[in-house]
Scaffold this motif. Structure first.
Motif, mmCIF file in Angstrom:
data_model
loop_
_atom_site.group_PDB
_atom_site.id
_atom_site.type_symbol
_atom_site.label_atom_id
_atom_site.label_comp_id
_atom_site.label_asym_id
_atom_site.label_seq_id
_atom_site.Cartn_x
_atom_site.Cartn_y
_atom_site.Cartn_z
ATOM 1 N N ARG A 114 67.529 -9.015 -37.439
ATOM 2 C CA ARG A 114 68.833 -9.672 -37.389
ATOM 3 C C ARG A 114 69.863 -8.834 -38.141
ATOM 4 O O ARG A 114 69.671 -8.523 -39.326
ATOM 5 C CB ARG A 114 68.763 -11.073 -38.009
ATOM 6 C CG ARG A 114 68.047 -12.094 -37.144
ATOM 7 C CD ARG A 114 67.823 -13.407 -37.880
ATOM 8 N NE ARG A 114 69.047 -14.078 -38.266
ATOM 9 C CZ ARG A 114 69.758 -14.880 -37.480
ATOM 10 N NH1 ARG A 114 69.368 -15.103 -36.232
ATOM 11 N NH2 ARG A 114 70.857 -15.479 -37.917
ATOM 12 N N ILE A 115 70.925 -8.460 -37.430
ATOM 13 C CA ILE A 115 72.026 -7.721 -38.046
ATOM 14 C C ILE A 115 73.218 -8.652 -38.172
ATOM 15 O O ILE A 115 73.650 -9.267 -37.192
ATOM 16 C CB ILE A 115 72.420 -6.493 -37.206
ATOM 17 C CG1 ILE A 115 71.267 -5.494 -37.123
ATOM 18 C CG2 ILE A 115 73.652 -5.809 -37.813
ATOM 19 C CD1 ILE A 115 71.585 -4.270 -36.266
ATOM 20 N N ILE A 121 73.018 -15.025 -45.321
ATOM 21 C CA ILE A 121 72.779 -13.626 -45.691
ATOM 22 C C ILE A 121 71.301 -13.397 -46.017
ATOM 23 O O ILE A 121 70.731 -12.357 -45.677
ATOM 24 C CB ILE A 121 73.678 -13.229 -46.880
ATOM 25 C CG1 ILE A 121 75.138 -13.122 -46.423
ATOM 26 C CG2 ILE A 121 73.218 -11.908 -47.507
ATOM 27 C CD1 ILE A 121 76.124 -12.857 -47.547
ATOM 28 N N LEU A 122 70.683 -14.378 -46.654
ATOM 29 C CA LEU A 122 69.280 -14.237 -47.047
ATOM 30 C C LEU A 122 68.353 -14.005 -45.857
ATOM 31 O O LEU A 122 67.265 -13.448 -46.008
ATOM 32 C CB LEU A 122 68.830 -15.488 -47.811
ATOM 33 C CG LEU A 122 69.383 -15.667 -49.224
ATOM 34 C CD1 LEU A 122 69.006 -17.034 -49.780
ATOM 35 C CD2 LEU A 122 68.877 -14.568 -50.145
ATOM 36 N N GLY A 123 68.777 -14.430 -44.666
ATOM 37 C CA GLY A 123 67.935 -14.270 -43.483
ATOM 38 C C GLY A 123 68.252 -13.043 -42.654
ATOM 39 O O GLY A 123 67.690 -12.876 -41.563
ATOM 40 N N LEU A 124 69.118 -12.161 -43.154
ATOM 41 C CA LEU A 124 69.494 -10.955 -42.408
ATOM 42 C C LEU A 124 68.624 -9.765 -42.794
ATOM 43 O O LEU A 124 68.239 -9.624 -43.951
ATOM 44 C CB LEU A 124 70.960 -10.597 -42.680
ATOM 45 C CG LEU A 124 72.025 -11.624 -42.265
ATOM 46 C CD1 LEU A 124 73.405 -11.140 -42.714
ATOM 47 C CD2 LEU A 124 72.000 -11.861 -40.763
ATOM 48 N N ASN A 125 68.349 -8.917 -41.827
ATOM 49 C CA ASN A 125 67.666 -7.661 -42.130
ATOM 50 C C ASN A 125 68.634 -6.598 -42.604
ATOM 51 O O ASN A 125 68.276 -5.716 -43.389
ATOM 52 C CB ASN A 125 66.912 -7.155 -40.894
ATOM 53 C CG ASN A 125 65.769 -8.065 -40.504
ATOM 54 O OD1 ASN A 125 65.930 -8.930 -39.652
ATOM 55 N ND2 ASN A 125 64.626 -7.902 -41.154
ATOM 56 N N ILE A 126 69.887 -6.689 -42.141
ATOM 57 C CA ILE A 126 70.965 -5.813 -42.603
ATOM 58 C C ILE A 126 72.281 -6.570 -42.468
ATOM 59 O O ILE A 126 72.506 -7.266 -41.477
ATOM 60 C CB ILE A 126 71.037 -4.504 -41.789
ATOM 61 C CG1 ILE A 126 69.994 -3.479 -42.280
ATOM 62 C CG2 ILE A 126 72.424 -3.869 -41.878
ATOM 63 C CD1 ILE A 126 70.064 -2.140 -41.573
ATOM 64 N N LEU A 127 73.133 -6.425 -43.465
ATOM 65 C CA LEU A 127 74.513 -6.891 -43.359
ATOM 66 C C LEU A 127 75.412 -5.672 -43.227
ATOM 67 O O LEU A 127 75.384 -4.776 -44.078
ATOM 68 C CB LEU A 127 74.933 -7.697 -44.590
ATOM 69 C CG LEU A 127 76.422 -8.081 -44.607
ATOM 70 C CD1 LEU A 127 76.722 -9.144 -43.565
ATOM 71 C CD2 LEU A 127 76.853 -8.548 -45.997
#
Length: 337
Positions: A192-193, A265-271
């Motif tokens: 997830r991006i 945000i905690l569930g993102l692989n990259i922000l």
């Protein structure tokens, strides 16, 4: 006997250098930390507070903030909060401000993590044994501070802040402890991006057309990646432009509370983000980031203590193009996963 850990790279008054040699840090009872800054800087100061607590285990910590920047202030890990009023209708006169600061009592140490007009007033009016800061000005070092460390735009501001403890001989952790919930993206079935394009000024924001083109490039090359767009609170931080540029198959997260934003945000692989507080929020949770930089000094806001954070910028300060950003994101994902 304690050592003053500066030879030539900073300033220490003769009195401060001499008296600190015999100071028992366990006997320090009261310190103040001045951080007159917005969301991102207030979040990052958590690491400084935790290190200060380690160096001065018996001290009461007062955090001084400015009234128009209080969102994200780490009030839960300090003992008290002092607020300097910034509203022109409620501003205290110099005499009232002097009394307000003096009423806080005497501090053993004051650490100035801002070096602004407001913090200089605090330094002038407070009853303090040791005043430590990191002003750029040679003159300010000697007028307002007992101890001053060097500050550079080519190292992270958090590191420059922590130098104010290192000069006293404190061994700071390699990985900053922000005392925040850590990223949990390892449970994701698909990468997830997340995207955030806003910032405090137009110059810092990600160009909307470039953002849309980058998303489409990644969707074409890596269709299994999930795209998430985080809307901001400002009118120009919405997602309408995405459909105008033909972007589809992207999850839109409406603006909400700071806690809600943090959970996403905690569930993102990259922000992927501009230089803004949202990116700093991700940094405190050890969420990988790709920062898009134009006008602000890159190295001041690029943590290098792990491989979690990448940046994209052009040496001439122009906005990076879509292919440059896309390549950086895919390369960063390959390194991480």
């Amino acid at each position: 006997m304690k050592k003053f850990w500066i030879e030539k790279g900073g300033f220490g008054s003769r009195k401060a250098r001499s008296s600190i040699e015999n100071l028992d840090f366990n006997s320090v009872k009261k310190i103040a930390i001045l951080r007159y800054a917005a969301l991102g800087d207030l979040i990052l100061v958590r690491a400084f507070i935790n290190e200060a607590r380690s160096l001065f285990p018996n001290a009461s910590i007062t955090l001084s903030v400015v009234s128009h920047y209080q969102i994200g202030a780490p009030v839960n890990i300090v003992d008290s909060v002092h607020v300097i009023e910034s509203d022109k209708h409620n501003k205290l006169s110099l005499l009232e401000l002097r009394k307000d600061i003096r009423d806080l009592g005497e501090f053993d140490f004051v650490f100035d993590l801002t070096c602004s007009a407001n913090s200089r007033k605090f330094m002038l009016f407070s009853k303090t044994k040791y005043k430590i800061g990191f002003p750029y000005s040679y003159l300010e070092q000697r007028v307002f501070y007992d101890i001053a460390v060097l500050r550079s735009d080519l190292r992270t501001e958090l590191d420059s802040c922590l130098d104010q403890l290192r000069v006293l001989g404190h061994k700071t952790k390699y990985l900053p402890d922000f005392e925040c919930t850590r990223n949990n993206s390892e449970s994701n079935k698909r990468l997830r991006i997340g995207w955030f394009v806003g910032a405090s000024t137009i110059e810092k924001q990600i160009d909307r057309k470039v953002c849309a083109e980058t998303i489409k490039l990644i969707q074409k090359s890596s269709p299994d990646i999930e795209m998430v767009f985080l809307e901001g609170t400002q009118a120009n931080e919405g997602s309408d432009f995405l459909s105008n540029y033909g972007v589809t198959n992207i999850e839109i997260i409406k603006s909400g509370s700071l806690e809600s934003l943090n959970n996403h945000i905690l569930g993102l692989n990259i922000l992927v983000s501009s230089d803004t507080g949202v990116r700093n929020l991700a940094i405190t949770t050890y969420t990988p980031t790709v920062g898009i930089f134009r006008c602000t000094p890159v190295y001041r806001y690029w943590p290098r203590y792990s491989n979690l954070h990448e940046v994209v910028f052009k040496p001439n300060g122009e906005h990076p193009d879509a292919s440059q950003i896309s390549d950086a994101i895919i390369s960063h994902l390959e390194q991480l996963y």
